[in-house]
Design a protein around this motif. Structure first.
Motif, short mmCIF file in Angstrom:
data_model
loop_
_atom_site.label_atom_id
_atom_site.label_comp_id
_atom_site.label_asym_id
_atom_site.label_seq_id
_atom_site.Cartn_x
_atom_site.Cartn_y
_atom_site.Cartn_z
N THR A 64 0.84 -1.20 0.00
CA THR A 64 0.00 0.00 0.00
C THR A 64 0.88 1.25 0.00
N ALA A 65 0.38 2.28 -0.68
CA ALA A 65 1.14 3.52 -0.82
C ALA A 65 0.82 4.48 0.31
N ASP A 66 1.80 5.25 0.69
CA ASP A 66 1.64 6.34 1.64
C ASP A 66 1.60 7.62 0.81
N ARG A 67 0.44 8.27 0.76
CA ARG A 67 0.33 9.50 -0.03
C ARG A 67 0.97 10.64 0.74
N CYS A 68 1.80 11.40 0.04
CA CYS A 68 2.52 12.50 0.66
C CYS A 68 2.06 13.82 0.03
N THR A 69 1.97 14.85 0.85
CA THR A 69 1.61 16.16 0.33
C THR A 69 2.85 17.06 0.34
N VAL A 70 2.91 17.95 -0.63
CA VAL A 70 4.05 18.86 -0.76
C VAL A 70 3.88 19.99 0.23
N GLU A 71 4.86 20.16 1.08
CA GLU A 71 4.87 21.26 2.05
C GLU A 71 5.63 22.46 1.48
N GLU A 72 6.74 22.17 0.78
CA GLU A 72 7.60 23.25 0.28
C GLU A 72 8.50 22.71 -0.83
N SER A 73 8.74 23.54 -1.84
CA SER A 73 9.71 23.22 -2.89
C SER A 73 10.78 24.29 -2.86
N GLN A 74 12.01 23.90 -3.15
CA GLN A 74 13.10 24.87 -3.13
C GLN A 74 14.25 24.44 -4.02
N THR A 75 15.10 25.40 -4.32
CA THR A 75 16.33 25.13 -5.03
C THR A 75 17.46 25.30 -4.03
N LEU A 76 18.29 24.28 -3.91
CA LEU A 76 19.39 24.34 -2.96
C LEU A 76 20.61 24.94 -3.64
N PRO A 77 21.21 25.97 -3.05
CA PRO A 77 22.36 26.62 -3.68
C PRO A 77 23.64 25.79 -3.53
N VAL A 78 24.60 26.06 -4.39
CA VAL A 78 25.92 25.45 -4.28
C VAL A 78 26.62 26.12 -3.11
N VAL A 79 27.22 25.33 -2.25
CA VAL A 79 27.94 25.86 -1.11
C VAL A 79 29.42 25.58 -1.31
N SER A 80 30.22 26.63 -1.24
CA SER A 80 31.67 26.46 -1.33
C SER A 80 32.22 26.30 0.08
N LEU A 81 32.74 25.14 0.35
CA LEU A 81 33.30 24.86 1.67
C LEU A 81 34.72 25.40 1.75
N PRO A 82 35.12 25.87 2.93
CA PRO A 82 36.49 26.37 3.05
C PRO A 82 37.49 25.22 2.91
N ARG A 83 38.60 25.53 2.33
CA ARG A 83 39.65 24.52 2.15
C ARG A 83 40.36 24.30 3.47
N TYR A 84 40.59 23.05 3.80
CA TYR A 84 41.29 22.72 5.03
C TYR A 84 42.76 22.51 4.70
N GLU A 85 43.59 23.27 5.35
CA GLU A 85 45.03 23.12 5.19
C GLU A 85 45.59 22.52 6.47
N LYS A 86 46.25 21.39 6.33
CA LYS A 86 46.86 20.75 7.49
C LYS A 86 48.07 21.56 7.89
N PRO A 87 48.18 21.93 9.19
CA PRO A 87 49.34 22.68 9.63
C PRO A 87 50.64 21.95 9.32
N ALA A 88 51.70 22.69 9.03
CA ALA A 88 52.99 22.12 8.62
C ALA A 88 53.54 21.16 9.67
N GLN A 89 53.40 21.47 10.97
CA GLN A 89 53.95 20.59 12.00
C GLN A 89 53.23 19.25 12.04
N ASP A 90 51.91 19.23 11.70
CA ASP A 90 51.16 17.97 11.68
C ASP A 90 51.49 17.12 10.46
N ALA A 91 51.97 17.78 9.41
CA ALA A 91 52.27 17.05 8.18
C ALA A 91 53.45 16.11 8.35
N ILE A 92 54.37 16.43 9.26
CA ILE A 92 55.56 15.59 9.49
C ILE A 92 55.21 14.33 10.24
N SER A 93 54.32 14.41 11.20
CA SER A 93 54.00 13.24 12.03
C SER A 93 53.09 12.27 11.35
#
Length: 131
Positions: free
Chosen positions: A102-131
């Motif tokens: 049996t189907a569960d009928r769903c009603t639309v509450e909201e429609s939207q367009t999700l924007p592209v999100v640019s995440l900040p680049r993670y730079e590993k600290p130089a001292q952590d790169a050695i270990s």
């Protein structure tokens, strides 16, 4: 060569005159009797996600069908076996849960367009790169 430059210039000016907004996905918030609020998002490359509560499912692609009376509908099958059935002409959604007939009928509450999100680049600290 002159024609190519003219064509490129025309295409460039058309792109500038049309506002372009990058979008990551289109989404719809559904209210379903059994599952409550369900967020469905359609991304590029035929990736679809479904989230409700603490649950999250993915699907790849969808199939197009027609009823015996010729009404088009689409079926998206998620990894857990749930099927989302969408009738585009009436904008109606139904969820068939894995193993249920049996189907569960769903009603639309909201429609939207999700924007592209640019995440900040993670730079590993130089001292952590050695270990």
């Amino acid at each position: 060569m002159r024609l190519s430059l003219t064509l490129i210039a025309a295409c460039f000016s058309l792109t500038l005159s049309c506002p372009s907004s990058a979008s990551a996905a289109t989404a719809v918030q559904l209210s379903c009797a059994t599952r409550g609020e369900v967020m469905i998002a359609w991304f590029k490359y035929q990736l679809t996600t479904m989230k409700w509560g603490d649950h999250f499912q993915i699907a790849s692609g969808s199939s197009r069908h027609e009823t015996t009376s010729g009404k088009p509908y689409r079926v998206t099958t998620f990894r857990n076996g749930d099927d989302l059935v969408f009738f585009p002409r009436k904008e109606k959604y139904f969820l068939f849960y894995a193993g249920k007939d049996t189907a569960d009928r769903c009603t639309v509450e909201e429609s939207q367009t999700l924007p592209v999100v640019s995440l900040p680049r993670y730079e590993k600290p130089a001292q952590d790169a050695i270990s």
